[in-house]
Design an enzyme around this catalytic site. Structure first.
Site, short mmCIF file in Angstrom:
data_model
loop_
_atom_site.label_atom_id
_atom_site.label_comp_id
_atom_site.label_asym_id
_atom_site.label_seq_id
_atom_site.Cartn_x
_atom_site.Cartn_y
_atom_site.Cartn_z
CB CYS A 201 -5.27 -1.45 -1.67
SG CYS A 201 -6.49 -0.53 -1.01
CD GLU B 270 -5.48 -5.91 -0.99
OE1 GLU B 270 -4.74 -4.93 -0.85
OE2 GLU B 270 -6.36 -6.13 -0.13
CG ASN C 92 -0.50 -0.05 2.56
OD1 ASN C 92 0.62 -1.00 2.77
ND2 ASN C 92 -1.08 0.42 3.59
CB CYS D 220 -8.79 -4.82 -3.32
SG CYS D 220 -7.54 -3.42 -3.12
N1 THU Z 1 -5.15 -1.34 2.31
C1 THU Z 1 -4.65 -2.32 1.73
O1 THU Z 1 -3.73 -2.03 1.10
N2 THU Z 1 -5.46 -3.17 0.97
C2 THU Z 1 -6.89 -3.42 1.53
O2 THU Z 1 -7.55 -4.31 1.17
C3 THU Z 1 -7.39 -2.45 2.50
C4 THU Z 1 -6.55 -1.15 2.89
C5 THU Z 1 -4.51 -0.20 2.92
C6 THU Z 1 -4.93 1.12 2.31
C7 THU Z 1 -4.52 2.04 3.46
O3 THU Z 1 -3.11 2.49 3.08
C8 THU Z 1 -4.41 1.31 4.60
O4 THU Z 1 -4.31 -0.11 4.26
C9 THU Z 1 -5.52 1.46 5.74
O5 THU Z 1 -6.65 1.39 4.92
#
Ligand code: THU
Length: 160
Positions: A76, A78, A65, A118
């Site tokens: 994110c 993913e 992320n 995602c």
């Molecule tokens: N985040 C992800 O990388 N993947 C997810 O499926 C949910 C959230 C990240 C985005 C942000 O940087 C942090 O987690 C908090 O939401």
């Protein structure tokens, strides 16, 4: 390391068949989480995708992320990994592994399943065979993992 798999819409036979690949991808995802740029949420997420191109070749791609001061421009892990795979021509996701590193300051931030955006993006490049592996951490020398299909994570989804 042994994998303790909790299946969600996946047969136990399939869990056993994919053990080795899932284990390797989880290690990649854990490494990727360490490179997350998450100064705002402190929630460090890493992803690793095993994908195939039209020639039948497979390769793995990673993502983490990447947050932004505007919050809304955050990407994110993913989607970061999937966009990297697609950019290289690898459009068919076989396995997507996901890991969250709880930092010493924020031990309560453990893994959760993928966000709705995602899930929709995974669905675009997934088949009914695609597996989503969610890191459940290591306990008693065993690596815990939830193994799900996209149909389990996003039933009755939008498709054209
Ligand atoms: N985040 C992800 O990388 N993947 C997810 O499926 C949910 C959230 C990240 C985005 C942000 O940087 C942090 O987690 C908090 O939401």
């Amino acid at each position: 390391m042994d994998l303790l798999c909790t299946p969600h819409g996946v047969s136990t036979e399939r869990c056993e068949l994919v053990q080795a690949s899932v284990g390797e991808l989880l290690q990649l995802a854990r490494g990727s989480a360490e490179r997350a740029y998450a100064p705002y949420s402190k929630f460090h997420v890493g992803a690793a995708v095993l994908a195939q191109n039209d020639l039948g070749e497979t390769d793995s791609f990673i993502g983490c992320n990447v947050e932004n001061a505007s919050y809304g421009a955050t990407m994110c892990a993913e989607r970061s990994a999937i966009f990297s795979a697609v950019s290289a021509g690898y459009r068919q996701i076989q396995i997507l592994a996901l890991s969250t590193t709880a930092t010493a300051d924020h031990p309560e931030l453990s893994m959760r399943s993928p966000c709705g955006l995602c899930r929709q993006v995974i669905s675009e490049f997934a088949s009914e065979k695609t597996l989503i592996a969610i890191d459940g951490g290591t306990k008693n020398g065993k690596q815990n993992v939830d193994l799900a299909t996209i149909d389990t994570l996003l039933p009755w989804r939008f498709q054209l």
